[in-house]
Design a protein around this motif. Structure first.
Motif, short mmCIF file in Angstrom:
data_model
loop_
_atom_site.label_atom_id
_atom_site.label_comp_id
_atom_site.label_asym_id
_atom_site.label_seq_id
_atom_site.Cartn_x
_atom_site.Cartn_y
_atom_site.Cartn_z
N ASP A 62 -51.48 51.62 -70.38
CA ASP A 62 -52.03 52.98 -70.39
C ASP A 62 -52.11 53.57 -71.79
O ASP A 62 -52.11 54.79 -71.97
CB ASP A 62 -51.20 53.90 -69.49
CG ASP A 62 -49.72 53.96 -69.89
OD1 ASP A 62 -49.38 53.43 -70.97
OD2 ASP A 62 -48.93 54.52 -69.13
N GLY A 63 -52.17 52.70 -72.79
CA GLY A 63 -52.36 53.18 -74.16
C GLY A 63 -51.12 53.68 -74.85
O GLY A 63 -51.23 54.33 -75.89
N GLY A 64 -49.94 53.42 -74.31
CA GLY A 64 -48.71 53.76 -75.02
C GLY A 64 -47.82 54.75 -74.30
O GLY A 64 -46.70 55.01 -74.76
N THR A 65 -48.27 55.32 -73.17
CA THR A 65 -47.39 56.22 -72.43
C THR A 65 -46.22 55.46 -71.82
O THR A 65 -45.07 55.89 -71.88
CB THR A 65 -48.18 56.94 -71.31
OG1 THR A 65 -49.28 57.64 -71.88
CG2 THR A 65 -47.28 57.90 -70.55
N THR A 66 -46.54 54.31 -71.23
CA THR A 66 -45.52 53.42 -70.66
C THR A 66 -45.73 52.03 -71.23
O THR A 66 -46.86 51.54 -71.28
CB THR A 66 -45.63 53.36 -69.13
OG1 THR A 66 -45.51 54.69 -68.60
CG2 THR A 66 -44.53 52.49 -68.54
N TYR A 67 -44.64 51.40 -71.66
CA TYR A 67 -44.73 50.05 -72.23
C TYR A 67 -44.22 49.03 -71.22
O TYR A 67 -43.11 49.15 -70.70
CB TYR A 67 -43.90 49.96 -73.51
CG TYR A 67 -44.55 50.63 -74.70
CD1 TYR A 67 -45.46 49.94 -75.50
CD2 TYR A 67 -44.25 51.95 -75.01
CE1 TYR A 67 -46.06 50.56 -76.58
CE2 TYR A 67 -44.85 52.58 -76.10
CZ TYR A 67 -45.75 51.88 -76.88
OH TYR A 67 -46.35 52.48 -77.95
N GLN A 68 -45.06 48.03 -70.94
CA GLN A 68 -44.58 46.88 -70.17
C GLN A 68 -43.71 45.98 -71.07
O GLN A 68 -42.69 45.47 -70.62
CB GLN A 68 -45.77 46.08 -69.61
CG GLN A 68 -46.39 46.67 -68.37
CD GLN A 68 -47.09 48.00 -68.64
OE1 GLN A 68 -47.84 48.14 -69.61
NE2 GLN A 68 -46.83 48.98 -67.78
N LEU A 69 -44.14 45.82 -72.29
CA LEU A 69 -43.40 45.04 -73.29
C LEU A 69 -43.41 45.83 -74.58
O LEU A 69 -44.48 46.27 -75.03
CB LEU A 69 -44.03 43.66 -73.50
CG LEU A 69 -44.23 42.79 -72.26
CD1 LEU A 69 -45.12 41.60 -72.58
CD2 LEU A 69 -42.89 42.33 -71.72
N LYS A 70 -42.26 45.99 -75.21
CA LYS A 70 -42.19 46.79 -76.44
C LYS A 70 -41.45 46.00 -77.52
O LYS A 70 -40.23 45.90 -77.50
CB LYS A 70 -41.49 48.12 -76.18
CG LYS A 70 -41.58 49.08 -77.37
CD LYS A 70 -41.03 50.45 -77.02
CE LYS A 70 -41.19 51.42 -78.19
NZ LYS A 70 -40.63 52.75 -77.88
N ASP A 71 -42.23 45.41 -78.42
CA ASP A 71 -41.69 44.66 -79.55
C ASP A 71 -40.68 43.61 -79.07
O ASP A 71 -39.58 43.49 -79.59
CB ASP A 71 -41.03 45.62 -80.55
CG ASP A 71 -40.81 44.94 -81.90
OD1 ASP A 71 -41.53 43.97 -82.20
OD2 ASP A 71 -39.91 45.37 -82.65
N VAL A 72 -41.10 42.85 -78.05
CA VAL A 72 -40.22 41.86 -77.42
C VAL A 72 -40.22 40.56 -78.20
O VAL A 72 -41.28 40.02 -78.53
CB VAL A 72 -40.65 41.59 -75.96
CG1 VAL A 72 -39.96 40.36 -75.40
CG2 VAL A 72 -40.33 42.80 -75.09
#
Length: 715
Positions: A62-72
């Motif tokens: 969704d463009g950064g509102t919710t991250y599925q993966l964040k700097d994994v």
């Protein structure tokens, strides 16, 4: 000491803020100190070489509102058996797709129109072959099951599938064998090619896996004619035939029966060189196969060495630490908020760093999602009243065609409080039986009598038909009845309450159903069923695709459920908790009432197969005879055990009551010392009688205790 104190606080702050996957600090000696969000148990073993390396991968739908993966960042070790768990919609399937796109030869062909957009880097080890089985495999019309078993994805692109000569040779042999009489030269050439490439081993493996996963009879069928469960079994069989270095499996036990799950577990356990990364919520499979649990939570990965029980313990510790950190952050945030409000608008330059830190701190005070709660309110969990007449099946028979017998003169009276598990191989009629209960399937003979007060709640493993363009909140308004029976459209506040209760965040309410993950759609389906307040639940594989937290909540709800529960499930953990006995469908219309758990029944199957040497070679008559004898012996033993335990409990209650009477009589004797001999004698006789009764019941209790102890030792 001063520097050590500063470093300690910096470390705590960094962990609290959860800003990055890992950070580097300097200690007082100038050395770098690594702090990683990827937690794992301490191990003295040398790390295994990487099969796949993930470096700094970030993905947001969704463009950064919710991250599925964040700097994994993560290293999948060669030979590791990793179980990937997490809440529905958190990004587990997304992670597998990212790996599949980058590491499989057919990745770009599979996802060129529907790829996952992400940043970061994914690399596979040199020479590693990777195969991915997704949650809902594709169904191209130009590929048959026989071709799919050899790794063919589509015949439209010769570069996809058929990755080496041996698979081409096996396919050529199969085609040539069909025309051996009309073209013997081509058949002879195909056999020669099979000899030179050792294609016979591949063919044997293909036949074995297809038979064990029950897709052998489908070999000539195009994939687009199969059901979702059949396509899943074909895709899984294809992956096992290819014997890759790395298997990426998304919910592999869905649509498999107990025998197939055991076969898959044993196969993976017997091949230490295969690397496995699997998304699964089948706790028995996790316990039997996986040596590490990897949890995806709010865009970050957490690794737990060991089995599922160890994962639960370590996760509880992590969440307790997080809750403490959030509370500490809230205290600090309150002080910083007062400082922010005191700052003049014109004096911001020198304090910019502190202001930035404030906004970062603000994000860390947001509470984490807590476990879902399926308390639907009202007495009996909000379910409707159930009368004495529930459902009666009398001499019911049903068959399809001339050969497939589903039920043969079956009778059973369902009563309030019945909790029955339905088990049996794929295709023996479990779903047909549940359709009979709910009136969807008519019977050939016999009677089905339904009580007037019965309200069914039916959860179908094939899912519910939802307009993919419909929004989540609108679906709830239209599909779920309010507590008083009025349409949910008249009670939008109730719909919102239920969405919160089932852990749908407010930001998801206006999303289209098509944007939900497979697990989230299952949770929406479960919510629609339970909130109708049914008093007769029929659940067909309810644990497929739902996350562990929702599963735990569902188990708690069903354990306290006072209506009738009929559940079809291969999940041993789940079925053991929520059912009291089983209907075992043996095929050919034979249904046995098994007084035990699904785990007990699975162990019976193993014993029978071991005794017969091989399931495939054992005759049907021997299998039924062995099972009948074993089942009767176990049933008699368990029923006797339950009876003895119940008698012990009754004796304990009676002895407790008698001891109370003795205490009361002793007090009366003390108070009646001046009332004469007759009164005292009468009270004394009553007290002695009560004491004698206690002695007799204690002896009876001890005899039963010995019998129970002996039975449990022999069980």
């Amino acid at each position: 000491m001063k520097y050590a104190y500063i470093i300690t606080n910096l470390v705590a702050s960094f962990i609290l803020l959860r800003e990055t996957e890992s950070f580097a600090l300097k200690n007082t000696n100038g050395n770098r100190v690594q702090i990683s969000k990827l937690h794992s148990s301490v191990s003295t073993q040398q790390p295994l070489p990487p099969a796949i390396t993930v470096d700094g991968v970030t993905c947001s739908h969704d463009g950064g509102t919710t991250y599925q993966l964040k700097d994994v960042s993560y290293v999948l070790p060669k030979g590791g058996k990793i179980g990937l768990v997490g809440r529905n919609g958190c990004g587990k399937s997304t992670l597998l797709k990212v790996l599949a796109e980058s590491c499989t030869s057919e990745g770009k062909a599979l996802y060129q129109d529907d790829g996952v957009v992400y940043t970061g880097k994914v690399e596979k080890g040199k020479g590693c072959t990777v195969v991915y089985v997704e949650q809902e495999p594709p169904m191209p019309s130009d590929v048959t099951v026989a071709d799919a078993l050899l790794g063919v994805i589509t015949t439209k692109d010769s570069t996809v599938g058929m990755k080496n000569d041996v698979y081409n040779a096996v396919k050529a042999y199969r085609l040539a064998s069909l025309n051996a009489e009309t073209d013997p030269d081509a058949f002879a050439a195909a056999m020669t090619n099979m000899d030179s490439l050792d294609g016979w081993s591949v063919l044997t493996k293909s036949d074995e896996v297809a038979t064990r996963l029950r897709v052998k009879e489908l070999e000539n069928s195009p994939l687009n004619t199969l059901s979702g469960g059949e396509r899943k079994r074909v895709a899984l069989a294809s992956a096992l035939v290819q014997e890759p270095d790395v298997l990426l499996l998304d919910e592999p036990t869905n649509h498999l029966d107990l025998s197939a799950i055991r076969y898959l577990s044993n196969l993976l356990g017997d091949r230490p060189k295969i690397t496995l990364l699997t998304v699964t919520h089948d706790r028995s499979f996790l316990e039997d196969v996986c040596d590490t649990i990897l949890e995806l939570d709010r865009g970050s990965l957490y690794s737990y060495q060991g089995n599922y029980a160890n994962f639960l313990e370590k996760k509880a510790e992590r969440l307790a630490n997080e809750d403490a950190a959030i509370n500490a952050a809230k205290n600090k945030y309150s002080a910083e908020l007062k400082w922010m409000r005191r700052q003049p608008q014109g004096r911001q330059t020198k304090q910019k760093a502190r202001q930035d830190a404030f906004y970062t701190l603000e994000t860390s005070t947001k509470p984490r999602l807590h476990d879902p709660n399926l308390d639907l309110g009202g007495e009996d969990g909000g379910q409707r009243r159930l009368g004495n007449n529930v459902l009666k099946l009398k001499n019911v028979s049903l068959k399809f065609g001339d050969d497939k017998v589903i039920l043969d003169d079956f009778s059973y009276n369902f009563n309030k409080g019945d909790k029955i598990g339905i088990v049996g191989a794929n295709g023996v009629g479990k779903s047909s039986f549940t359709n009979i209960l709910t009136g969807v399937q008519a019977v050939d003979s016999g009677s089905v009598e339904l009580g007037d007060t019965v309200i069914f709640g039916v959860y179908d493993q094939m899912g519910i038909k939802i307009d993919p363009s419909k929004r989540v909140l609108d679906f709830m308004k239209e599909r779920v009845e309010a507590r008083d029976g009025s349409a949910m459209a008249e009670a939008p506040q109730e719909a919102m309450k239920l969405l919160k209760q089932f852990q749908f965040e407010r930001t998801r309410w206006n999303e289209r159903v098509s944007q939900l993950s497979g697990g989230e759609r299952r949770r929406l389906q479960l919510m629609a069923v339970l909130t109708k307040r049914p008093n007769f639940l029929v659940l067909d594989e309810p644990t497929n695709d739902i996350d562990l937290d929702t599963m735990h909540a569902l188990e708690s709800y069903l354990e306290a459920y006072n209506g009738v529960l009929v559940v079809v499930s291969h999940d041993k953990f789940f079925a053991d908790k929520v059912t009291d006995h089983l209907f075992v469908f043996e095929g050919n219309g034979v249904v046995k009432d098994y007084a035990g758990t699904l785990t007990d029944y699975a162990e019976c199957l193993v014993e029978i197969e071991d005794a017969s040497g091989n399931t495939e070679t054992a005759t049907e008559a021997d299998r039924k005879t062995n099972y009948k004898e074993d089942k009767q012996a176990r049933m008699q033993q368990r029923n006797e055990l339950k009876k003895n335990k119940k008698q012990m409990k009754n004796l304990e209650n009676k002895m407790e009551k008698l001891r109370g009477e003795v205490i009361s009589l002793e007090a009366k004797i003390e108070e009646s010392a001046d009332e004469g001999w007759t009164v005292l004698a009468d009270l004394t006789d009553k007290m002695n009688t009560a004491k004698n009764d206690i002695d007799e019941k204690e002896m009876e209790w001890l005899e039963l205790a010995e019998a129970v102890e002996l039975a449990e030792e022999n069980e």
